[in-house]
Design a protein around this motif. Structure first.
Motif, PDB file in Angstrom:
ATOM      1  N   UNK A 157       0.845  -1.185   0.000  1.00 33.52           N
ATOM      2  CA  UNK A 157       0.000   0.000   0.000  1.00 33.52           C
ATOM      3  C   UNK A 157       0.883   1.237   0.000  1.00 33.52           C
ATOM      4  N   UNK A 158       0.668   2.111  -0.960  1.00 28.25           N
ATOM      5  CA  UNK A 158       1.438   3.344  -1.073  1.00 28.25           C
ATOM      6  C   UNK A 158       1.079   4.288   0.068  1.00 28.25           C
ATOM      7  N   UNK A 159       2.113   4.880   0.707  1.00 27.81           N
ATOM      8  CA  UNK A 159       1.875   5.818   1.797  1.00 27.81           C
ATOM      9  C   UNK A 159       2.269   7.248   1.423  1.00 27.81           C
ATOM     10  N   UNK A 160       3.487   7.418   0.873  1.00 31.75           N
ATOM     11  CA  UNK A 160       3.939   8.775   0.586  1.00 31.75           C
ATOM     12  C   UNK A 160       5.006   8.764  -0.497  1.00 31.75           C
ATOM     13  N   UNK A 208       8.270  10.524 -12.116  1.00 29.98           N
ATOM     14  CA  UNK A 208       8.465   9.325 -11.304  1.00 29.98           C
ATOM     15  C   UNK A 208       7.313   9.243 -10.319  1.00 29.98           C
ATOM     16  N   UNK A 209       6.179   8.765 -10.814  1.00 24.77           N
ATOM     17  CA  UNK A 209       4.972   8.741 -10.005  1.00 24.77           C
ATOM     18  C   UNK A 209       4.964   7.531  -9.086  1.00 24.77           C
ATOM     19  N   UNK A 210       4.116   7.596  -8.083  1.00 21.93           N
ATOM     20  CA  UNK A 210       3.961   6.444  -7.201  1.00 21.93           C
ATOM     21  C   UNK A 210       3.369   5.278  -7.992  1.00 21.93           C
ATOM     22  N   UNK A 211       3.764   4.098  -7.583  1.00 24.86           N
ATOM     23  CA  UNK A 211       3.277   2.885  -8.235  1.00 24.86           C
ATOM     24  C   UNK A 211       2.260   2.222  -7.324  1.00 24.86           C
ATOM     25  N   UNK A 212       1.208   1.718  -7.936  1.00 26.99           N
ATOM     26  CA  UNK A 212       0.165   1.012  -7.203  1.00 26.99           C
ATOM     27  C   UNK A 212       0.283  -0.472  -7.514  1.00 26.99           C
ATOM     28  N   UNK A 213       0.350  -1.249  -6.461  1.00 28.19           N
ATOM     29  CA  UNK A 213       0.643  -2.665  -6.591  1.00 28.19           C
ATOM     30  C   UNK A 213      -0.614  -3.525  -6.550  1.00 28.19           C
ATOM     31  N   UNK A 214      -0.546  -4.636  -7.261  1.00 28.31           N
ATOM     32  CA  UNK A 214      -1.560  -5.661  -7.169  1.00 28.31           C
ATOM     33  C   UNK A 214      -1.295  -6.587  -6.000  1.00 28.31           C
ATOM     34  N   UNK A 215      -2.167  -7.565  -5.803  1.00 27.96           N
ATOM     35  CA  UNK A 215      -2.030  -8.468  -4.651  1.00 27.96           C
ATOM     36  C   UNK A 215      -0.939  -9.512  -4.822  1.00 27.96           C
ATOM     37  N   UNK A 216      -0.414  -9.651  -6.038  1.00 30.75           N
ATOM     38  CA  UNK A 216       0.678 -10.593  -6.272  1.00 30.75           C
ATOM     39  C   UNK A 216       0.213 -11.991  -6.632  1.00 30.75           C
ATOM     40  N   UNK A 217       1.116 -12.716  -7.269  1.00 27.45           N
ATOM     41  CA  UNK A 217       0.928 -14.146  -7.533  1.00 27.45           C
ATOM     42  C   UNK A 217       2.035 -14.892  -6.805  1.00 27.45           C
ATOM     43  N   UNK A 218       1.634 -15.761  -5.887  1.00 31.08           N
ATOM     44  CA  UNK A 218       2.641 -16.542  -5.154  1.00 31.08           C
ATOM     45  C   UNK A 218       2.912 -17.828  -5.907  1.00 31.08           C
ATOM     46  N   UNK A 219       4.142 -17.994  -6.358  1.00 28.04           N
ATOM     47  CA  UNK A 219       4.551 -19.182  -7.107  1.00 28.04           C
ATOM     48  C   UNK A 219       5.348 -20.108  -6.213  1.00 28.04           C
ATOM     49  N   UNK A 220       4.950 -21.363  -6.187  1.00 32.29           N
ATOM     50  CA  UNK A 220       5.703 -22.401  -5.483  1.00 32.29           C
ATOM     51  C   UNK A 220       6.098 -23.467  -6.495  1.00 32.29           C
TER      52      UNK A 220
END
Lengths: 118, 114
Positions: free
Chosen positions: A46-49, B100-112
Protein backbone atom coordinates in the motif's frame (compact mmCIF):
# COMPACT_ATOMS: atom_id res chain seq x y z
CA UNK A 1 24.60 2.60 -7.52
CA UNK A 2 21.34 3.20 -5.76
CA UNK A 3 20.70 1.58 -2.42
CA UNK A 4 18.18 1.77 0.41
CA UNK A 5 19.05 0.59 3.90
CA UNK A 6 16.49 -0.11 6.60
CA UNK A 7 18.67 -1.15 9.52
CA UNK A 8 15.78 -2.13 11.79
CA UNK A 9 14.65 -5.61 10.86
CA UNK A 10 11.90 -5.90 13.48
CA UNK A 11 10.38 -3.51 16.00
CA UNK A 12 7.86 -4.38 18.68
CA UNK A 13 5.89 -1.74 20.57
CA UNK A 14 2.87 -1.57 22.80
CA UNK A 15 -0.22 0.18 21.52
CA UNK A 16 -0.18 3.99 21.88
CA UNK A 17 3.60 4.17 21.82
CA UNK A 18 5.28 6.32 19.17
CA UNK A 19 7.64 4.52 16.82
CA UNK A 20 10.13 5.71 14.21
CA UNK A 21 11.23 3.62 11.26
CA UNK A 22 14.60 4.55 9.81
CA UNK A 23 15.54 4.73 6.15
CA UNK A 24 18.93 5.69 4.71
CA UNK A 25 19.51 5.90 0.98
CA UNK A 26 22.38 6.22 -1.48
CA UNK A 27 22.14 7.69 -4.95
CA UNK A 28 24.20 9.72 -7.40
CA UNK A 29 21.09 11.23 -8.90
CA UNK A 30 20.39 14.87 -8.22
CA UNK A 31 16.71 14.35 -8.92
CA UNK A 32 15.14 11.43 -7.17
CA UNK A 33 12.04 10.38 -5.29
CA UNK A 34 11.57 8.55 -2.03
CA UNK A 35 8.59 6.45 -1.08
CA UNK A 36 7.16 4.53 1.83
CA UNK A 37 4.94 1.49 1.37
CA UNK A 38 3.08 -0.65 3.90
CA UNK A 39 2.70 -4.40 3.45
CA UNK A 40 0.13 -5.79 5.90
CA UNK A 41 -0.18 -9.52 6.57
CA UNK A 42 -2.56 -9.77 3.62
CA UNK A 43 0.46 -9.09 1.41
CA UNK A 44 -0.61 -6.21 -0.82
CA UNK A 45 1.76 -3.24 -0.87
CA UNK A 46 0.00 0.00 0.00
CA UNK A 47 1.44 3.34 -1.07
CA UNK A 48 1.87 5.82 1.80
CA UNK A 49 3.94 8.78 0.59
CA UNK A 50 6.12 10.10 -2.26
CA UNK A 51 8.66 12.85 -1.72
CA UNK A 52 10.97 14.46 -4.29
CA UNK A 53 14.58 15.38 -3.61
CA UNK A 54 13.92 19.10 -3.79
CA UNK A 55 11.25 19.12 -1.12
CA UNK A 56 12.69 18.73 2.36
CA UNK A 57 9.58 19.84 4.15
CA UNK A 58 8.38 17.38 6.72
CA UNK A 59 4.95 15.95 6.12
CA UNK A 60 2.24 14.95 8.52
CA UNK A 61 -0.83 12.90 7.68
CA UNK A 62 -2.90 12.01 10.68
CA UNK A 63 -0.79 9.81 12.95
CA UNK A 64 1.91 9.48 10.29
CA UNK A 65 4.79 11.87 9.77
CA UNK A 66 7.90 11.80 7.62
CA UNK A 67 11.25 13.51 8.15
CA UNK A 68 13.41 13.97 5.04
CA UNK A 69 17.00 15.16 5.56
CA UNK A 70 19.24 15.33 2.49
CA UNK A 71 22.27 16.13 4.63
CA UNK A 72 22.11 12.69 6.21
CA UNK A 73 20.40 10.93 3.25
CA UNK A 74 17.59 9.84 5.50
CA UNK A 75 13.83 9.63 5.11
CA UNK A 76 12.41 8.47 8.43
CA UNK A 77 8.81 7.57 9.18
CA UNK A 78 7.13 8.10 12.54
CA UNK A 79 3.83 6.64 13.68
CA UNK A 80 2.34 8.47 16.64
CA UNK A 81 0.10 6.63 19.11
CA UNK A 82 0.53 3.32 17.32
CA UNK A 83 -2.39 0.95 16.92
CA UNK A 84 -2.62 -2.80 16.40
CA UNK A 85 -3.75 -2.16 12.81
CA UNK A 86 -0.36 -0.55 12.13
CA UNK A 87 1.27 -3.98 12.39
CA UNK A 88 2.86 -4.63 9.02
CA UNK A 89 6.13 -4.62 7.14
CA UNK A 90 7.10 -1.12 6.04
CA UNK A 91 9.31 -0.54 3.02
CA UNK A 92 11.26 2.52 2.05
CA UNK A 93 12.01 2.86 -1.68
CA UNK A 94 14.01 5.10 -4.00
CA UNK A 95 13.61 6.02 -7.66
CA UNK A 96 16.03 8.13 -9.65
CA UNK A 97 16.18 9.58 -13.13
CA UNK A 98 19.71 8.81 -14.22
CA UNK A 99 21.35 5.93 -12.42
CA UNK A 100 19.97 2.43 -12.15
CA UNK A 101 16.36 3.41 -12.55
CA UNK A 102 15.92 5.50 -15.61
CA UNK A 103 12.22 4.92 -15.95
CA UNK A 104 11.09 4.93 -12.40
CA UNK A 105 11.63 1.40 -11.19
CA UNK A 106 11.76 1.34 -7.42
CA UNK A 107 14.75 0.26 -5.37
CA UNK A 108 13.40 -1.13 -2.09
CA UNK A 109 14.98 -1.63 1.29
CA UNK A 110 14.57 -4.95 3.04
CA UNK A 111 11.73 -3.65 5.14
CA UNK A 112 11.03 -3.23 8.85
CA UNK A 113 8.49 -5.50 10.46
CA UNK A 114 6.45 -3.56 13.00
CA UNK A 115 4.43 -5.43 15.61
CA UNK A 116 2.06 -3.40 17.74
CA UNK A 117 0.80 -5.31 20.74
CA UNK A 118 -2.44 -4.41 22.57
CA UNK B 1 -11.53 1.95 -10.33
CA UNK B 2 -10.79 -1.49 -8.94
CA UNK B 3 -7.02 -1.13 -8.74
CA UNK B 4 -4.37 -3.50 -10.07
CA UNK B 5 -5.45 -7.12 -10.33
CA UNK B 6 -3.37 -10.25 -10.78
CA UNK B 7 -4.28 -13.78 -11.70
CA UNK B 8 -3.79 -16.39 -10.39
CA UNK B 9 -3.18 -15.49 -6.76
CA UNK B 10 -1.41 -18.77 -6.09
CA UNK B 11 0.31 -21.22 -8.40
CA UNK B 12 1.95 -24.50 -7.50
CA UNK B 13 3.91 -26.15 -10.26
CA UNK B 14 6.46 -28.87 -10.71
CA UNK B 15 10.02 -28.08 -11.67
CA UNK B 16 10.41 -27.89 -15.41
CA UNK B 17 6.86 -26.75 -16.15
CA UNK B 18 5.96 -23.44 -17.75
CA UNK B 19 3.76 -20.93 -15.94
CA UNK B 20 2.09 -17.70 -17.03
CA UNK B 21 0.80 -14.89 -14.84
CA UNK B 22 -1.51 -12.06 -15.80
CA UNK B 23 -1.67 -8.47 -14.58
CA UNK B 24 -4.42 -5.93 -15.26
CA UNK B 25 -3.24 -2.42 -14.38
CA UNK B 26 -5.30 0.58 -13.38
CA UNK B 27 -6.98 1.52 -16.65
CA UNK B 28 -5.53 4.99 -17.20
CA UNK B 29 -1.97 4.01 -16.23
CA UNK B 30 0.54 3.86 -19.07
CA UNK B 31 3.38 2.31 -17.11
CA UNK B 32 3.43 -1.27 -15.86
CA UNK B 33 6.12 -2.91 -13.75
CA UNK B 34 6.88 -6.46 -12.66
CA UNK B 35 8.73 -7.18 -9.42
CA UNK B 36 9.71 -10.32 -7.57
CA UNK B 37 9.68 -10.62 -3.77
CA UNK B 38 11.18 -13.43 -1.76
CA UNK B 39 10.64 -14.04 1.94
CA UNK B 40 12.11 -11.37 4.15
CA UNK B 41 13.19 -9.17 1.25
CA UNK B 42 11.88 -6.10 -0.46
CA UNK B 43 10.52 -6.36 -3.99
CA UNK B 44 13.14 -6.49 -6.77
CA UNK B 45 12.53 -4.95 -10.17
CA UNK B 46 12.19 -7.34 -13.11
CA UNK B 47 10.89 -5.38 -16.09
CA UNK B 48 8.93 -2.32 -17.15
CA UNK B 49 6.51 -1.36 -19.94
CA UNK B 50 5.43 2.00 -21.19
CA UNK B 51 2.24 1.31 -23.11
CA UNK B 52 3.09 -1.79 -25.18
CA UNK B 53 6.84 -1.21 -25.31
CA UNK B 54 9.10 -3.13 -22.94
CA UNK B 55 11.69 -0.49 -22.10
CA UNK B 56 13.81 -2.00 -19.39
CA UNK B 57 14.76 -5.44 -18.12
CA UNK B 58 16.68 -6.31 -14.98
CA UNK B 59 19.64 -8.68 -14.90
CA UNK B 60 17.36 -10.83 -12.74
CA UNK B 61 15.23 -11.57 -15.80
CA UNK B 62 16.91 -14.65 -17.25
CA UNK B 63 16.22 -16.04 -20.69
CA UNK B 64 13.56 -18.28 -19.19
CA UNK B 65 11.45 -15.24 -18.36
CA UNK B 66 9.43 -13.32 -20.91
CA UNK B 67 6.90 -10.55 -20.50
CA UNK B 68 4.45 -8.99 -22.90
CA UNK B 69 1.94 -6.21 -22.87
CA UNK B 70 -0.03 -6.45 -26.09
CA UNK B 71 -2.07 -3.35 -26.94
CA UNK B 72 -0.72 -1.61 -23.87
CA UNK B 73 -3.36 -2.98 -21.56
CA UNK B 74 -2.89 -6.17 -19.53
CA UNK B 75 0.50 -7.85 -19.23
CA UNK B 76 1.65 -11.43 -18.96
CA UNK B 77 4.79 -12.82 -17.38
CA UNK B 78 5.84 -16.30 -18.46
CA UNK B 79 8.45 -18.46 -16.83
CA UNK B 80 9.66 -21.42 -18.84
CA UNK B 81 11.25 -24.55 -17.37
CA UNK B 82 10.62 -23.40 -13.81
CA UNK B 83 13.25 -24.00 -11.15
CA UNK B 84 12.87 -24.14 -7.37
CA UNK B 85 14.68 -20.82 -7.14
CA UNK B 86 11.80 -19.21 -9.04
CA UNK B 87 9.54 -19.69 -6.00
CA UNK B 88 8.56 -16.18 -4.94
CA UNK B 89 5.77 -13.62 -4.94
CA UNK B 90 5.47 -11.93 -8.34
CA UNK B 91 4.12 -8.41 -8.03
CA UNK B 92 2.71 -6.17 -10.71
CA UNK B 93 2.43 -2.40 -10.34
CA UNK B 94 1.21 0.44 -12.51
CA UNK B 95 1.66 4.18 -12.55
CA UNK B 96 0.84 7.27 -14.51
CA UNK B 97 3.15 8.35 -17.32
CA UNK B 98 4.42 11.70 -16.07
CA UNK B 99 7.57 11.82 -13.98
CA UNK B 100 8.46 9.32 -11.30
CA UNK B 101 4.97 8.74 -10.01
CA UNK B 102 3.96 6.44 -7.20
CA UNK B 103 3.28 2.89 -8.24
CA UNK B 104 0.17 1.01 -7.20
CA UNK B 105 0.64 -2.66 -6.59
CA UNK B 106 -1.56 -5.66 -7.17
CA UNK B 107 -2.03 -8.47 -4.65
CA UNK B 108 0.68 -10.59 -6.27
CA UNK B 109 0.93 -14.15 -7.53
CA UNK B 110 2.64 -16.54 -5.15
CA UNK B 111 4.55 -19.18 -7.11
CA UNK B 112 5.70 -22.40 -5.48
CA UNK B 113 7.90 -24.71 -7.54
CA UNK B 114 8.12 -28.25 -6.15
Amino acid sequence: AQKVTQAQTEISVVEKEDVTLDCVYETRDTTYYLFWYKQPPSGELVFLIRRNSFDEQNEISGRYSWNFQKSTSSFNFTITASQVVDSAVYFCALSGLNYGGSQGNLIFGKGTKLSVKP
Amino acid sequence: DTGVSQDPRHKITKRGQNVTFRCDPISEHNRLYWYRQTLGQGPEFLTYFQNEAQLEKSRLLSDRFSAERPKGSFSTLEIQRTEQGDSAMYLCASSELAGLREQYFGPGTRLTVT
